[in-house]
Design an enzyme around this catalytic site. Structure first.
Site, mmCIF file in Angstrom:
data_model
loop_
_atom_site.group_PDB
_atom_site.id
_atom_site.type_symbol
_atom_site.label_atom_id
_atom_site.label_comp_id
_atom_site.label_asym_id
_atom_site.label_seq_id
_atom_site.Cartn_x
_atom_site.Cartn_y
_atom_site.Cartn_z
ATOM 1 N N ASN A 162 -47.624 57.506 11.996
ATOM 2 C CA ASN A 162 -46.758 57.520 10.814
ATOM 3 C C ASN A 162 -46.022 56.208 10.556
ATOM 4 O OD1 ASN A 162 -45.260 58.119 13.137
ATOM 5 N ND2 ASN A 162 -43.760 59.327 12.017
ATOM 6 N N GLU A 261 -40.191 59.561 23.114
ATOM 7 C CA GLU A 261 -39.586 59.843 21.807
ATOM 8 C C GLU A 261 -40.465 60.898 21.166
ATOM 9 O OE1 GLU A 261 -38.882 60.412 18.307
ATOM 10 O OE2 GLU A 261 -39.825 58.490 17.861
ATOM 11 N N CYS A 295 -40.213 61.575 12.186
ATOM 12 C CA CYS A 295 -39.558 62.465 13.138
ATOM 13 C C CYS A 295 -38.078 62.636 12.831
ATOM 14 C CB CYS A 295 -39.737 61.967 14.566
ATOM 15 S SG CYS A 295 -39.162 60.273 14.818
ATOM 16 N N GLU A 469 -34.800 53.879 22.619
ATOM 17 C CA GLU A 469 -35.446 52.664 22.148
ATOM 18 C C GLU A 469 -34.491 51.952 21.207
ATOM 19 O OE1 GLU A 469 -40.156 53.489 22.247
ATOM 20 O OE2 GLU A 469 -39.135 54.357 20.511
#
Length: 488
Positions: A162, A261, A295, A469
């Site tokens: 994505n 993640e 997300c 991150e």
């Protein structure tokens, strides 16, 4: 600029990035994985299908380069990352076209992604020279405590389709800044951007073997083989929670450090005292950035009773006005979904909610092809037990739920196994902060529809992942503290 003239620029040409696996600074020919344009279903290119043997060759290359890169002064590593940032900026439009072609996202979204992705290289160019240590007295007085940080080692980076540029730079940037060599495995749906990034990295001066890129149709065996290799010491994965659990189990066999993640199910809370127009502006960003294929996308809209109807009416009007079409087409605001399977899933969730009593105010059915299209959709009176309330929609559907009290809003927001992101709209900052404190999520946006920032820690709690991150903390995922007990 027409699409044809954009394609004339080298980095926008899909065929340029289908010449082979990138291992040890060289291109290794192969084919086997077709890359399709989701707007038309036409084939853009074919990329190599790496085997287990290829993956282990990539580990070999990363090992050969590891000692030299580890010894490279931080300032020199920083300058290479800074040049990589500059090259991404120079080729921003070409990269945006390439992303739009293989991912389908609207060019405006693709341009935003390239700018965001490049910032990770600039940020970690700055962080590379700021890796700190520690020096203090032991409480017992017996010795001094000296703490240094070593690069964690060869890192396997797995990225989703994505955000093919940003998810790569968010991992490569801190890994290289810390002194690690990497093997990047991008999603097979959108591999061209990863190979384009490898070309730019080589041009920026990344030494051979420091960054390796491979694509495969057999991710399970290929990744497992790398994780089983004792030279690999880090796994950084962005993707679904289900796959994340499987990888964690595999990494446990060799005690590989993991950053995960994973999935999200972000609540978007609008209180009666919110600025309605600001909340609608934020909702359109939080829901429709990347056509909902993110997300962090708002997945559940909880709107207080007093403002509920006006919010639904405003959101319906705005969503219905969006232009759907190929991402590279001028004026497109919502591109296609990534695959036909994605459209089928979205449609199933909407149909199930309607069967439970929900009401669609705009959209609500797949669009005819070619291409994988689902229209911007608003659906109200969604039952709390509807499947879409508990599963990531990953598409342009905004389900709206009504609530009465702050306590109820917090309860509904937390009624999920995920805890990545949440959004809160209220003119009362004290209330918004209090509600935000009560929400189980790693990131909270208050009166904002966008929270991602390279300078901020990105990550979630519960089933949304491990580690962070971005930001100052992101580089620590690729460093190991080393303690020295010292007597003078």
């Amino acid at each position: 600029m027409t699409l044809d003239s954009r394609l004339a620029a080298s980095y926008a040409d899909p065929s340029l990035h289908a010449h082979g696996l990138f291992i040890g600074g060289d291109w290794h020919a192969g084919d086997g994985i077709p890359v399709l344009n989701p707007a038309t279903t036409e084939r853009l290119a074919e990329v190599p299908d790496a085997s287990v043997r290829d993956a282990l060759r990539a580990v070999d290359a990363a090992e050969v380069a590891a000692a030299g890169w580890r010894a490279t002064p931080p300032r020199q590593r920083a300058e290479i990352l800074r040049r990589w940032f500059g090259l991404m900026t120079d080729h921003a439009e070409e990269l945006a076209v390439l992303i739009s072609l293989e991912n389908g996202k609207a060019l405006a979204d693709a341009r935003g992604e390239v700018a965001y992705a490049a910032e990770f290289f600039r940020w970690y160019a700055e962080e590379a020279v700021r890796i700190s240590g520690e020096f203090r007295h032991a409480p017992s007085g017996a010795n001094h405590i000296l703490v240094d940080h070593d690069p964690i080692g060869i890192s396997v980076l797995i990225t989703p389709w994505n955000f093919p540029a940003a998810m790569a730079t968010r991992k490569i940037g801190p890994a290289l800044a810390a002194g690690c060599t990497v093997i990047l495995k991008p999603a097979s749906e959108t591999p061209l951007t990863a190979y384009a990034m490898a070309r730019l990295g080589a041009e920026a001066g990344v030494p051979p073997g420091v960054v390796n890129v491979l694509t495969t149709s057999q991710p399970g065996p290929v990744v497992n083989a790398m994780l089983a290799d004792p030279r690999v010491r880090k796994l950084s994965f962005t993707g679904s929670t289900g796959v994340g659990r499987t990888l964690l189990a595999e990494a446990a066999k060799t005690v590989v450090s993991c950053s995960m993640e994973l999935g999200g199910n972000a609540p978007f809370l609008v209180f009666d005292d919110a600025d309605l127009n600001a909340a609608l502006d934020g909702a359109m960003i939080a829901k429709m950035r990347n056509a909902g294929e993110a997300c962090t996308a708002a997945n559940r809209f909880y709107v207080q009773a007093g403002i509920h109807d006006a919010f639904v009416a405003g959101l319906t009007q705005r969503m219905a006005a969006l232009k759907v079409g190929p991402g590279t087409q001028a004026g497109t605001q919502v591109g296609p979904m990534i695959t036909a399977k994605a459209v089928t899933k979205i449609d199933r969730l909407v149909r199930q909610a309607v069967a439970g009593g929900a009401h669609v105010t705009t959209g609500g059915a797949p669009l005819s092809g070619p291409g994988y299209y689902y229209p911007p959709t608003v659906i109200e009176n969604v039952p709390e037990d509807a499947e879409m309330a508990h599963e990531e929609i990953f598409g342009p559907v905004a389900p709206v739920y009504r609530f009465e009290t702050d306590a109820q809003a917090i309860r509904l927001a937390n009624a999920t196994e995920y805890g990545l992101a949440a959004y809160v709209y209220s003119r009362d900052l004290s209330r918004a902060l209090r509600v935000g404190k009560g929400i189980e999520a790693g990131m909270i946006a208050i009166n904002r529809g966008l929270m991602s920032d390279p300078a901020a820690p990105f990550g979630g709690v519960k089933q949304s992942g491990l580690g962070r991150e971005g930001g100052v903390t992101g580089i620590m995922e690729f460093l190991e503290p080393k303690y020295f007990a010292v007597n003078f």
